[in-house]
Scaffold this motif. Structure first.
Motif, short mmCIF file in Angstrom:
data_model
loop_
_atom_site.label_atom_id
_atom_site.label_comp_id
_atom_site.label_asym_id
_atom_site.label_seq_id
_atom_site.Cartn_x
_atom_site.Cartn_y
_atom_site.Cartn_z
N ARG A 75 0.82 -1.21 0.00
CA ARG A 75 0.00 0.00 0.00
C ARG A 75 0.86 1.27 0.00
NH1 ARG A 75 -2.20 -3.93 3.11
NH2 ARG A 75 -4.37 -4.53 2.72
N ARG A 191 -7.32 -13.12 2.93
CA ARG A 191 -8.02 -11.85 3.23
C ARG A 191 -7.14 -10.65 2.89
NH1 ARG A 191 -9.58 -14.45 8.06
NH2 ARG A 191 -7.95 -13.27 9.19
N GLU A 192 -5.89 -10.73 3.25
CA GLU A 192 -4.98 -9.61 3.01
C GLU A 192 -4.88 -9.30 1.52
OE1 GLU A 192 -1.70 -6.75 3.47
OE2 GLU A 192 -3.59 -7.28 4.46
N GLU A 194 -7.00 -10.04 -0.91
CA GLU A 194 -8.26 -9.49 -1.43
C GLU A 194 -8.40 -8.02 -1.03
OE1 GLU A 194 -11.43 -12.15 -0.27
OE2 GLU A 194 -10.28 -13.89 -1.00
N ASP A 195 -7.91 -7.66 0.15
CA ASP A 195 -7.92 -6.25 0.56
C ASP A 195 -6.97 -5.42 -0.29
OD1 ASP A 195 -9.79 -6.78 2.50
OD2 ASP A 195 -8.37 -6.78 4.18
N ARG A 198 -8.61 -4.65 -3.58
CA ARG A 198 -9.59 -3.57 -3.44
C ARG A 198 -8.89 -2.21 -3.29
NH1 ARG A 198 -12.60 -7.67 -0.67
NH2 ARG A 198 -14.62 -7.95 -1.71
#
Length: 533
Positions: A75, A191-192, A194-195, A198
């Motif tokens: 990120r 989960r990480e 997929e985040d 997004r």
């Protein structure tokens, strides 16, 4: 806001995607390293080239132990390239020019500087933090032997894929020790990612390229590699498809697109990744690695189209990328194919012959149905550069003890302006990789003034490419060594690989050729032509 040339919802089925290796594209701040400011300044050039999308190799925070494919934070933008705000501006400014953006995700592993791995090291054996990776005790009386015998995924490397820590645990890394493999059986890993998808879709990216897409899932027992493993303990495992179906659901929320890096010899298993609820496209490496031979090229095209037909996925065509010997050099050699295991320094090449063939191959690939990926510098006809041993940075070179020259030769910073320091890449500091002395002769400003340059050929071909339409390919009768086919748009492509000139179909009007016809209007050897029937 500008509209991309392929403005329909499935723009990706027939797009021209330009691969940007940020570190070597353009240096905006003069520190010798390419950056997002450099890309933003060159957006008019990319729009003029006519490409539909840009694919950026990893631009994330990274120690750069493997060219950015060792990610410490998905990120954040690496400070060498700029900031997250600059990336957001670049995505928006490109879109205003009708150019979409694809980012590169590296899901198999992270950097050893990633917070997860640092926490795992601190937590010690048996901790929940280590469950996010593949930590194991060693074999042997005192655990001194690696947990299994898996080979490194770096070609030519004989180094182990396990590293032992002072506390006795070993951890798995299919690539460098600085790239620990994630445990995709752990729900937090899924989960990480997929985040992360997004996060970037929210910032306007149109798609994602998935690095090493067939390596993520591992046999939980981590067994030794059998002579003919079935199923394979870490390649192309069935569990992968659940992962990509979940990813597809995320992408569909944003009309996002995936292209997978999937190296698989089995056509049926390759096609599974392209089912309607999984990846949209995958790279076609059989065409990239194919020698300059008419029969083998035709077979590669037929095989590729046949692989994609059952799942109605578009094929992809690529001649080169950031891991592969540049097309001009490869096609000028006696062995014109590409094989990681056969890379070596000092192989003789004929640059004039290689350039002639690369020009013809450009028209061949751009005439085929599907998506074309164009690696930066291919549109300039750049050759592979030989990097002095003391300047090589690619870990592939070091892990093979120098037997593999590495991939830096296709990553040399681009030449923009012939008369400027460092060929206009950046004027204040020497680039991170040295440019050959003849680099200014390939500079963009020179080629823009030359209607017969490789750059002019690519620009004209990309502008004419929509004439082929989106329909299938039909092979036409042709003599030995000649490839000829028609597309639904009524446009023909003829490529002559034979030693004698080839007659062009008649009646037909010449639209574009990769080189001049002979005095009798025939197509010379190693030349391609587009015609309107």
């Amino acid at each position: 806001m500008g509209q991309p040339r392929h403005a329909q919802k499935e723009w990706w089925r027939s797009a021209v995607v330009y691969q940007v290796y940020v570190r070597s594209f353009a240096d905006g701040d003069g520190d010798g390293t390419g950056d997002l400011a450099g890309v933003r300044a060159r957006l008019p050039y990319l729009a003029g080239l006519g490409v539909d999308a840009l694919w950026f190799t990893p631009w994330y925070l990274s120690p750069m132990k493997d060219g950015g494919y060792d990610v410490a934070d998905y990120r954040a933008i690496d400070p060498a390239f700029g900031t997250l705000a600059e990336a957001e501006k670049l995505i928006a400014e490109a879109r205003e020019r009708g150019i979409r953006t694809l980012v590169d995700i590296v899901p198999n592993h992270v950097s050893d500087q990633h917070p997860w791995f640092r926490a795992a090291l601190a937590a010690g054996p048996g901790s929940p933090e280590r469950e996010l990776f593949h930590f194991r005790p060693g074999r042997g009386r005192n655990g001194e032997l690696p947990p299994n015998d898996w080979p490194s995924q770096f070609a030519g490397s004989t180094e182990p894929v396990w590293t032992r820590l002072p506390d006795g645990d070993w951890y798995l890394h299919l690539f460098t020790p600085e790239q620990p493999d994630l445990n995709w059986a752990h729900p937090a890993v899924r989960r990480e990612h997929e985040d992360i998808l997004r996060f970037w879709f929210e910032r306007g990216v149109a798609g994602v390229r998935i690095d090493s897409a067939a390596l993520l899932a591992k046999d939980p027992d981590l067994p030794d590699l059998a002579a003919d493993p079935e199923p394979h303990p870490f390649l192309d495992r069935d569990e992968l498809h659940d992962i990509y179906r979940a990813w597809r659901r995320v992408a569909d929320e944003y009309d996002g697109v995936f292209v997978g890096e999937v190296w698989l010899p089995d056509a049926e298993r390759f096609a599974r990744y392209l089912r309607p609820d999984e990846l949209h496209t995958a790279f076609n490496f059989s065409f990239l690695s194919c020698p300059w031979d008419a029969g083998r090229l035709r077979a590669a095209v037929d095989t590729t189209l046949a692989e994609h037909a059952p799942v109605d996925a578009p094929a992809t065509w690529v001649l080169c990328n950031h891991d592969v010997t540049r097309t001009v050099t490869r096609y000028g050699r006696e062995d014109t194919g590409f094989d990681f295991a056969a890379k070596a320094l000092g192989i003789p090449t004929d640059p004039a012959l290689g350039t002639r063939r690369a020009r013809a191959a450009a028209l061949l690939s751009l005439a085929l149905p599907g998506t074309v990926y164009l690696y930066q510098g291919e549109e300039l006809g750049l050759p592979e550069a030989e990097i002095p041993a003391d300047r090589i940075q690619d870990p592939m070179y070091f892990r093979s003890q120098g037997s593999d020259p590495g991939r830096d030769g296709c990553r040399v910073p681009l030449p923009w302006v012939a008369g400027m320091p460092y060929a206009g890449f950046g004027s204040q500091q020497e680039p991170w990789l040295p440019q050959p002395v003849d680099w200014p002769s390939y500079a963009v400003d020179r080629q823009q003034r030359d209607p017969h340059s490789v750059l002019s050929l690519y620009r004209e071909a990309i502008a004419l490419r929509p004439l082929f339409g989106d329909g299938p390919l039909t092979w036409l009768p042709a003599s030995d060594g000649v490839l000829a086919f028609a597309r639904a748009g009524g446009v023909l492509c003829v490529v002559n690989l034979a030693p004698t000139p080839a007659e062009l179909p008649a009646p037909a009007r010449l639209l574009l050729s990769s080189g001049p016809l002979d005095e009798a209007g025939r197509l010379p050897q190693d030349t391609a032509a587009w015609l309107r029937a």
